[in-house]
Design an enzyme around this catalytic site. Structure first.
Site, PDB file in Angstrom:
ATOM      1  N   LYS A   1       0.841  -1.211   0.000  1.00 18.85           N
ATOM      2  CA  LYS A   1       0.000   0.000   0.000  1.00 18.85           C
ATOM      3  C   LYS A   1       0.869   1.251   0.000  1.00 18.85           C
ATOM      4  O   LYS A   1       0.677   2.146  -0.820  1.00 18.85           O
ATOM      5  CB  LYS A   1      -0.898  -0.004   1.249  1.00 18.85           C
ATOM      6  CG  LYS A   1      -1.523   1.347   1.565  1.00 18.85           C
ATOM      7  CD  LYS A   1      -2.462   1.273   2.732  1.00 18.85           C
ATOM      8  CE  LYS A   1      -2.062   1.940   4.001  1.00 18.85           C
ATOM      9  NZ  LYS A   1      -1.594   3.302   4.002  1.00 18.85           N
ATOM     10  N   ASN A   2       1.825   1.296   0.923  1.00 19.56           N
ATOM     11  CA  ASN A   2       2.594   2.530   1.082  1.00 19.56           C
ATOM     12  C   ASN A   2       3.584   2.770  -0.054  1.00 19.56           C
ATOM     13  O   ASN A   2       4.118   3.870  -0.186  1.00 19.56           O
ATOM     14  CB  ASN A   2       3.313   2.541   2.437  1.00 19.56           C
ATOM     15  CG  ASN A   2       2.336   2.748   3.584  1.00 19.56           C
ATOM     16  OD1 ASN A   2       1.148   2.982   3.354  1.00 19.56           O
ATOM     17  ND2 ASN A   2       2.831   2.668   4.803  1.00 19.56           N
TER      18      ASN A   2
ATOM     19  N   CYS B   1      -5.746  12.925  12.379  1.00 18.11           N
ATOM     20  CA  CYS B   1      -6.166  11.553  12.124  1.00 18.11           C
ATOM     21  C   CYS B   1      -6.046  10.772  13.414  1.00 18.11           C
ATOM     22  O   CYS B   1      -5.448  11.231  14.380  1.00 18.11           O
ATOM     23  CB  CYS B   1      -5.304  10.989  11.008  1.00 18.11           C
ATOM     24  SG  CYS B   1      -4.823   9.312  11.152  1.00 18.11           S
TER      25      CYS B   1
ATOM     26  N   ARG C   1      -0.175  14.607  13.080  1.00 18.28           N
ATOM     27  CA  ARG C   1       0.288  14.477  11.708  1.00 18.28           C
ATOM     28  C   ARG C   1       0.305  15.790  10.915  1.00 18.28           C
ATOM     29  O   ARG C   1      -0.409  15.956   9.925  1.00 18.28           O
ATOM     30  CB  ARG C   1      -0.528  13.415  10.966  1.00 18.28           C
ATOM     31  CG  ARG C   1      -0.523  12.098  11.688  1.00 18.28           C
ATOM     32  CD  ARG C   1      -1.209  11.026  10.915  1.00 18.28           C
ATOM     33  NE  ARG C   1      -0.314  10.334  10.004  1.00 18.28           N
ATOM     34  CZ  ARG C   1      -0.700   9.331   9.229  1.00 18.28           C
ATOM     35  NH1 ARG C   1      -1.934   8.936   9.237  1.00 18.28           N
ATOM     36  NH2 ARG C   1       0.164   8.749   8.429  1.00 18.28           N
TER      37      ARG C   1
ATOM     38  N   ASP D   1       4.005   0.918  12.037  1.00 14.91           N
ATOM     39  CA  ASP D   1       2.805   0.268  11.498  1.00 14.91           C
ATOM     40  C   ASP D   1       2.646  -1.166  12.010  1.00 14.91           C
ATOM     41  O   ASP D   1       1.557  -1.736  11.940  1.00 14.91           O
ATOM     42  CB  ASP D   1       2.844   0.250   9.963  1.00 14.91           C
ATOM     43  CG  ASP D   1       2.538   1.615   9.376  1.00 14.91           C
ATOM     44  OD1 ASP D   1       2.120   2.518  10.138  1.00 14.91           O
ATOM     45  OD2 ASP D   1       2.725   1.805   8.158  1.00 14.91           O
TER      46      ASP D   1
ATOM     47  N   ARG E   1      -8.906  -0.284   4.129  1.00 17.00           N
ATOM     48  CA  ARG E   1      -8.046   0.740   3.507  1.00 17.00           C
ATOM     49  C   ARG E   1      -6.721   0.127   3.066  1.00 17.00           C
ATOM     50  O   ARG E   1      -6.116   0.580   2.093  1.00 17.00           O
ATOM     51  CB  ARG E   1      -7.753   1.865   4.504  1.00 17.00           C
ATOM     52  CG  ARG E   1      -8.896   2.845   4.674  1.00 17.00           C
ATOM     53  CD  ARG E   1      -8.446   3.995   5.530  1.00 17.00           C
ATOM     54  NE  ARG E   1      -7.062   4.309   5.219  1.00 17.00           N
ATOM     55  CZ  ARG E   1      -6.157   4.729   6.090  1.00 17.00           C
ATOM     56  NH1 ARG E   1      -6.479   4.896   7.347  1.00 17.00           N
ATOM     57  NH2 ARG E   1      -4.929   4.988   5.703  1.00 17.00           N
TER      58      ARG E   1
HETATM   59  C1  UD1 Z   1       3.854   7.124   6.361  1.00 14.08           C
HETATM   60  C2  UD1 Z   1       3.021   5.886   6.145  1.00 14.08           C
HETATM   61  C3  UD1 Z   1       2.476   5.382   7.457  1.00 14.08           C
HETATM   62  C4  UD1 Z   1       3.618   5.179   8.453  1.00 14.08           C
HETATM   63  C5  UD1 Z   1       4.492   6.424   8.564  1.00 14.08           C
HETATM   64  C6  UD1 Z   1       5.738   6.217   9.420  1.00 14.08           C
HETATM   65  C7  UD1 Z   1       2.084   6.120   3.924  1.00 14.08           C
HETATM   66  C8  UD1 Z   1       0.896   6.364   3.087  1.00 14.08           C
HETATM   67  N1  UD1 Z   1       1.930   6.202   5.254  1.00 14.08           N
HETATM   68  O1  UD1 Z   1       3.006   8.129   6.909  1.00 14.08           O
HETATM   69  O2  UD1 Z   1       1.804   4.140   7.226  1.00 14.08           O
HETATM   70  O3  UD1 Z   1       3.079   4.880   9.724  1.00 14.08           O
HETATM   71  O4  UD1 Z   1       4.935   6.827   7.253  1.00 14.08           O
HETATM   72  O5  UD1 Z   1       6.498   5.165   8.939  1.00 14.08           O
HETATM   73  O6  UD1 Z   1       3.156   5.824   3.427  1.00 14.08           O
HETATM   74  N2  UD1 Z   1       5.656  14.911  10.870  1.00 14.08           N
HETATM   75  C9  UD1 Z   1       5.735  16.246  11.196  1.00 14.08           C
HETATM   76  N3  UD1 Z   1       5.676  17.173  10.169  1.00 14.08           N
HETATM   77  C10 UD1 Z   1       5.550  16.802   8.865  1.00 14.08           C
HETATM   78  C11 UD1 Z   1       5.484  15.436   8.556  1.00 14.08           C
HETATM   79  C12 UD1 Z   1       5.536  14.502   9.576  1.00 14.08           C
HETATM   80  O7  UD1 Z   1       5.841  16.623  12.365  1.00 14.08           O
HETATM   81  O8  UD1 Z   1       5.513  17.683   7.997  1.00 14.08           O
HETATM   82  C13 UD1 Z   1       5.675  13.901  11.960  1.00 14.08           C
HETATM   83  C14 UD1 Z   1       4.348  13.146  12.070  1.00 14.08           C
HETATM   84  O9  UD1 Z   1       3.420  13.864  12.848  1.00 14.08           O
HETATM   85  C15 UD1 Z   1       4.765  11.855  12.717  1.00 14.08           C
HETATM   86  C16 UD1 Z   1       6.173  11.632  12.145  1.00 14.08           C
HETATM   87  O10 UD1 Z   1       6.611  12.890  11.646  1.00 14.08           O
HETATM   88  O11 UD1 Z   1       4.840  12.003  14.102  1.00 14.08           O
HETATM   89  C17 UD1 Z   1       6.221  10.602  11.039  1.00 14.08           C
HETATM   90  O12 UD1 Z   1       5.400  10.989   9.973  1.00 14.08           O
HETATM   91  P1  UD1 Z   1       5.706  10.586   8.470  1.00 14.08           P
HETATM   92  O13 UD1 Z   1       6.970   9.807   8.394  1.00 14.08           O
HETATM   93  O14 UD1 Z   1       5.584  11.809   7.641  1.00 14.08           O
HETATM   94  O15 UD1 Z   1       4.493   9.618   8.165  1.00 14.08           O
HETATM   95  P2  UD1 Z   1       3.484   9.649   6.944  1.00 14.08           P
HETATM   96  O16 UD1 Z   1       4.208   9.948   5.683  1.00 14.08           O
HETATM   97  O17 UD1 Z   1       2.303  10.466   7.299  1.00 14.08           O
END
Ligand code: UD1
Length: 419
Positions: free
Chosen positions: A22-23, A116, A121, A307, A399
């Site tokens: 998925k990711n 979420c 996030r 995850d 999902r």
């Molecule tokens: C992706 C994955 C999700 C997985 C996560 C961490 C997809 C579709 N989803 O989510 O399944 O659990 O990686 O491996 O691929 N953060 C900030 N600011 C930002 C972006 C992120 O503070 O601009 C923080 C988030 O709140 C969180 C952490 O960084 O605490 C990790 O987030 P991130 O690695 O960005 O996860 P996703 O890309 O949302």
């Protein structure tokens, strides 16, 4: 909204071919916008997040067609650059269309992804990097209105190796003017898959899978043929369910280097994992009784994946001894623990730490999954529990898992989905 009816106590075992990730699929689907041509993706999973992403692509004017697991996307007919708030709220990864649309057209209007169930996030890292690359971001009426007549490469340092931010920057940088370097980039296998896909489309990207990724922007990308890799999180899910029910399972498709942290953790519970070269295939042999007595922390790759935290927690509820899990990635990712306790588990939560004291058995109960992986963790527990469980929240599980009830049933589980 559907729910699962599970009669626990039967072993989950046999052979299972892990579906496409998925990711990995979601960012690659967004990236199709950058390739102004036909893209053919093999091994694409039939899951709700993929369907939602296809709806976005079609809303933007692209053509998308599934045939079996082969997905053909043609973005030559792209005619819109705006995605409404309702669509974006349904699926956080739609934020990746920001980088893809800007890279292709210099414009993008997107609903704000908002919060979420697993944490706040934010998207500050995405937007800060975009601004450095020449994107003007305006926020109005809960919409992100972005424009960039000239997108320029930049030296970007991420405060945290965010998966989504790394992907979004890669998408934008692929067609920017000049070179972009992403320092402290995420190293997840899904980043590697996205970079490989973009390269197949003609992008110049170096260093994916390390902390520093270099992108030399190109004017245009072309179509490509690409196979979505196996889903390491789905693999971990089935391994946990098998281990908890005492079943021996053989998974086809997962890649060893993607599962190392998970492998180390599950081996500490007494399970034996064997990698067989044909396939490749991963075999799990469970012990008579699972054991614990260690600590575990989630973290960015190559650390233990957040995850799979709900799944390993579910497994540890049945392991002899006490284990502590620290959730370092998302601040609110323990919603499944209260539901596991309704099934007889002994878990205490203190902020980002969970202490799990193993019990001999779980019992059936009516429980609710509140997010994708939390829901899967409850299903694994229900399969291992004595008696019948009702697990609500199929809309989350669907999902990211393709007909999980059929997959578990084919491996010996007594489980069905009711609407
Ligand atoms: C992706 C994955 C999700 C997985 C996560 C961490 C997809 C579709 N989803 O989510 O399944 O659990 O990686 O491996 O691929 N953060 C900030 N600011 C930002 C972006 C992120 O503070 O601009 C923080 C988030 O709140 C969180 C952490 O960084 O605490 C990790 O987030 P991130 O690695 O960005 O996860 P996703 O890309 O949302």
């Amino acid at each position: 909204m559907g729910y699962y009816i599970v009669r626990g106590g039967r072993t989950i075992g046999g052979e299972f071919a892990v579906r496409g990730s998925k990711n990995a699929a979601l960012p690659i689907l967004a990236a199709c916008i950058l390739a102004e041509d036909e893209v053919v993706l093999e091994n694409c999973p039939h899951i709700r997040d993929v369907s939602l992403t296809l709806e976005i692509l079609q809303e933007l004017g692209c053509k998308a067609e599934f045939s079996g697991r082969t997905l053909t996307i043609d973005s030559r007919s792209l005619s819109k650059t705006e995605i409404g708030r309702d669509t974006v709220r349904k699926m956080r990864s739609s934020i990746l269309f920001l980088g893809a649309l800007l890279g292709r057209t210099g414009k993008a209007v997107l609903g704000h992804p908002g919060g979420c169930a697993i944490g706040k996030r934010p998207i500050d890292l995405h937007l800060r990097a975009f601004e450095k690359m020449g994107v003007v971001v305006r926020e109005r009426d809960d919409l992100l209105d972005c424009e960039a007549p000239h997108i320029l490469g930049y030296d970007i340092y991420l405060d945290f190796p965010s998966v989504g931010a790394t992907e979004n920057i890669l998408l934008l940088a692929a067609r920017a003017e000049g070179a972009t370097v992403i320092h402290n980039a995420a190293k997840e296998p899904e980043i590697v898959a996205l970079a490989q896909f973009l390269r197949a489309c003609g992008a110049e990207i170096y260093g994916e899978g390390t902390s520093d990724i270099m992108v030399e922007g190109v004017r245009k990308l072309h179509g490509a043929y690409f196979t979505i890799p196996a889903d390491r999180i789905e693999a971990g899910t089935f391994l946990c369910a098998a281990a908890m029910t005492g079943g021996e399972i053989c998974l086809k498709g997962p890649e060893r280097e993607q599962l190392e942290a998970f492998e180390r953790a599950i081996e500490r519970t007494g399970c034996r994992l064997e990698w067989e070269s044909c396939g490749p295939c991963l075999r799990l042999r469970p012990p008579k009784r699972l054991s614990s007595g260690f600590t575990l922390a989630t973290g960015p790759f190559p650390c233990f994946p957040t995850d799979l935290q709900p799944l390993i927690m579910s497994l540890l509820t049945l392991a002899e001894g006490t284990c502590m899990i620290s959730e370092t990635v998302f601040e609110a990712r323990f919603s499944h623990s209260a539901e596991l306790c309704r099934m007889g588990a002994d878990i205490r939560i203190d902020g980002r730490n969970a202490t799990i004291c193993g019990v001999k058995r779980l019992h059936g109960a009516e429980v609710s999954g509140k997010d994708l992986r939390g829901g899967a963790a409850l299903l694994a527990a229900a399969l291992a529990a004595e008696g019948e469980s009702i697990v609500h929240g199929s809309q989350f599980v669907e999902r990211g898992y393709e007909q999980i009830e059929k997959a578990f049933a084919s491996l010996g589980g007594d489980i069905r989905l009711a609407e």
